[in-house]
Each structure stands twice: as structure tokens, then as C-alpha cells.
Design a protein around this motif. Structure first.
Motif, mmCIF file in Angstrom:
data_model
loop_
_atom_site.group_PDB
_atom_site.id
_atom_site.type_symbol
_atom_site.label_atom_id
_atom_site.label_comp_id
_atom_site.label_asym_id
_atom_site.label_seq_id
_atom_site.Cartn_x
_atom_site.Cartn_y
_atom_site.Cartn_z
ATOM 1 N N LYS A 204 54.627 99.100 41.389
ATOM 2 C CA LYS A 204 54.834 99.036 42.844
ATOM 3 C C LYS A 204 53.624 99.608 43.574
ATOM 4 O O LYS A 204 53.138 99.020 44.544
ATOM 5 N N ALA A 205 53.122 100.740 43.104
ATOM 6 C CA ALA A 205 51.966 101.369 43.752
ATOM 7 C C ALA A 205 50.749 100.444 43.730
ATOM 8 O O ALA A 205 49.973 100.397 44.683
ATOM 9 N N TYR A 206 50.612 99.674 42.667
ATOM 10 C CA TYR A 206 49.455 98.792 42.548
ATOM 11 C C TYR A 206 49.667 97.463 43.268
ATOM 12 O O TYR A 206 48.836 97.056 44.087
ATOM 13 N N LYS A 207 50.759 96.791 42.984
ATOM 14 C CA LYS A 207 50.986 95.443 43.522
ATOM 15 C C LYS A 207 51.529 95.460 44.948
ATOM 16 O O LYS A 207 50.909 94.928 45.854
ATOM 17 N N THR A 208 52.697 96.049 45.123
ATOM 18 C CA THR A 208 53.371 96.017 46.422
ATOM 19 C C THR A 208 52.633 96.837 47.463
ATOM 20 O O THR A 208 52.438 96.394 48.592
ATOM 21 N N ASP A 209 52.225 98.048 47.078
ATOM 22 C CA ASP A 209 51.561 98.952 48.027
ATOM 23 C C ASP A 209 50.047 98.754 48.062
ATOM 24 O O ASP A 209 49.342 99.550 48.682
ATOM 25 N N LYS A 210 49.555 97.734 47.364
ATOM 26 C CA LYS A 210 48.122 97.378 47.360
ATOM 27 C C LYS A 210 47.224 98.524 46.917
ATOM 28 O O LYS A 210 46.202 98.831 47.533
ATOM 29 N N GLY A 211 47.624 99.164 45.808
ATOM 30 C CA GLY A 211 46.812 100.247 45.260
ATOM 31 C C GLY A 211 45.542 99.722 44.611
ATOM 32 O O GLY A 211 45.340 98.520 44.494
ATOM 33 N N ASP A 212 44.686 100.627 44.175
ATOM 34 C CA ASP A 212 43.430 100.211 43.562
ATOM 35 C C ASP A 212 43.532 100.212 42.038
ATOM 36 O O ASP A 212 44.358 100.915 41.448
ATOM 37 N N TRP A 213 42.681 99.414 41.418
ATOM 38 C CA TRP A 213 42.696 99.227 39.972
ATOM 39 C C TRP A 213 42.404 100.533 39.231
ATOM 40 O O TRP A 213 43.002 100.814 38.199
ATOM 41 N N LYS A 214 41.489 101.329 39.756
ATOM 42 C CA LYS A 214 41.122 102.585 39.094
ATOM 43 C C LYS A 214 42.343 103.514 38.968
ATOM 44 O O LYS A 214 42.587 104.095 37.914
ATOM 45 N N THR A 215 43.116 103.641 40.037
ATOM 46 C CA THR A 215 44.312 104.488 40.016
ATOM 47 C C THR A 215 45.365 103.900 39.081
ATOM 48 O O THR A 215 45.975 104.619 38.280
ATOM 49 N N PHE A 216 45.572 102.591 39.173
ATOM 50 C CA PHE A 216 46.531 101.929 38.285
ATOM 51 C C PHE A 216 46.148 102.165 36.826
ATOM 52 O O PHE A 216 46.989 102.541 36.005
ATOM 53 N N SER A 217 44.886 101.938 36.500
ATOM 54 C CA SER A 217 44.415 102.116 35.120
ATOM 55 C C SER A 217 44.647 103.537 34.629
ATOM 56 O O SER A 217 45.161 103.747 33.530
ATOM 57 N N ARG A 218 44.278 104.515 35.453
ATOM 58 C CA ARG A 218 44.455 105.923 35.072
ATOM 59 C C ARG A 218 45.925 106.223 34.832
ATOM 60 O O ARG A 218 46.298 106.821 33.814
ATOM 61 N N ASP A 219 46.787 105.798 35.754
ATOM 62 C CA ASP A 219 48.221 106.087 35.633
ATOM 63 C C ASP A 219 48.831 105.414 34.408
ATOM 64 O O ASP A 219 49.635 106.012 33.697
ATOM 65 N N PHE A 220 48.423 104.169 34.154
ATOM 66 C CA PHE A 220 48.987 103.456 33.009
ATOM 67 C C PHE A 220 48.450 104.017 31.693
ATOM 68 O O PHE A 220 49.206 104.174 30.726
ATOM 69 N N LEU A 221 47.173 104.364 31.637
ATOM 70 C CA LEU A 221 46.627 104.988 30.428
ATOM 71 C C LEU A 221 47.321 106.325 30.149
ATOM 72 O O LEU A 221 47.640 106.637 28.992
ATOM 73 N N ASP A 222 47.571 107.097 31.191
ATOM 74 C CA ASP A 222 48.301 108.358 31.035
ATOM 75 C C ASP A 222 49.715 108.112 30.510
ATOM 76 O O ASP A 222 50.206 108.853 29.653
#
Length: 151
Positions: free
Chosen positions: A80-98
């Protein structure tokens, strides 16, 4: 397979692809198992890639097995933070890797289980897709054993 052998794994997305092109790419690559890494795999919007239909088509068309692996999917909140809320790839990547590190996915699945597998999600291109992050994460943890091809 010894612990030093490389594991051939592919990735594929189904959007912007006809069913014919999608199944042809899988067959030409010699895929044995689709590992569905989508959190939600039953959406009507998925067309031929809806889980129950996809499992049928894969087996009937290519003799390919189907496995849903939500362990390799981001959480609803991360998506949701990435797609719906138009988050950035760097944050998405960090959160998913974590998240993958927290889940210890490298201990939940053996490298050999991915031999001949193809990670599937919706994104048509691999460069901004979590399936690529899964492969990179596992390759880092498994000493570069995965040979990854994006179909």
C-alpha cells in the motif's frame, strides 16, 4: 545436487502479455514450477493468471507445477505504501528486504527447491518488482548460487 551447484531460476510477470506469449516464454525457458509470489493471487483482474485458472493452464499447456509462496510477498502495508500511496522504490526495497530478513526466507526454502522454478508476479518488467528483490536477497544469502533469467 551438491551445495556448490548453481540453481537456474527465472522470473516473469503476466501483465501486458497475452496468454500465448506468457505460456510460450515459460515453455521455451524449460520452467518446471511456477512459484507465485503475489500476496493476492485470486483477483478477477488477473485474467488467465488467477490462481486456480493458472494452475490448470500451466499443467495442461506445459506440464508445469504451480505453488503459491506468500512468504516471498510483501505485506499489505508495504504494498500500500508503495503502490496506493505512491511511495518510492528505495523505501519499498528497504522495507521488503528487511521483511525477508525478519522472515528468514533463506532458511525456509532450500536452493534446490527453486531449480527450474520461475517466480511469478504481476509486474511486466523485473527492474521495479519484488520478484527481483527476492532473487537478489536469496542470492546474497546463498552465496550467489542462483542463476537468474528474467523472461
Amino acid at each position: 545436487m551438491s551445495t556448490t551447484d548453481n540453481v537456474q531460476v527465472s522470473t516473469i510477470g503476466f501483465t501486458k502479455s497475452s496468454a500465448e506469449d506468457f505460456f510460450d516464454r515459460l515453455q521455451k525457458a524449460g520452467v518446471k514450477t511456477i512459484v507465485d509470489v503475489r500476496l493476492h493471487n485470486t483477483s478477477q483482474l488477473a485474467g488467465f493468471a488467477k490462481a486456480t485458472d493458472l494452475a490448470f493452464f500451466l499443467k495442461r499447456i506445459g506440464g508445469i507445477d504451480y505453488v503459491h509462496q506468500p512468504l516471498f510477498a510483501p505485506t499489505e502495508a508495504i504494498m500500500k505504501a508503495y503502490k496506493t500511496d505512491k511511495g518510492d522504490w528505495k523505501t519499498f526495497s528497504r522495507d521488503f528486504l528487511d521483511l525477508m530478513a525478519e522472515r528468514k526466507i533463506e532458511q525456509q526454502v532450500r536452493p534446490e527447491a527453486l531449480q527450474g522454478a520461475c517466480l511469478l508476479c504481476a509486474e511486466d518488467k523485473p527492474h521495479r518488482c519484488h520478484r527481483t528483490l527476492v532473487c537478489e536477497y536469496l542470492n546474497d544469502r546463498w552465496g550467489g548460487r542462483l542463476r537468474v533469467e528474467h523472461l
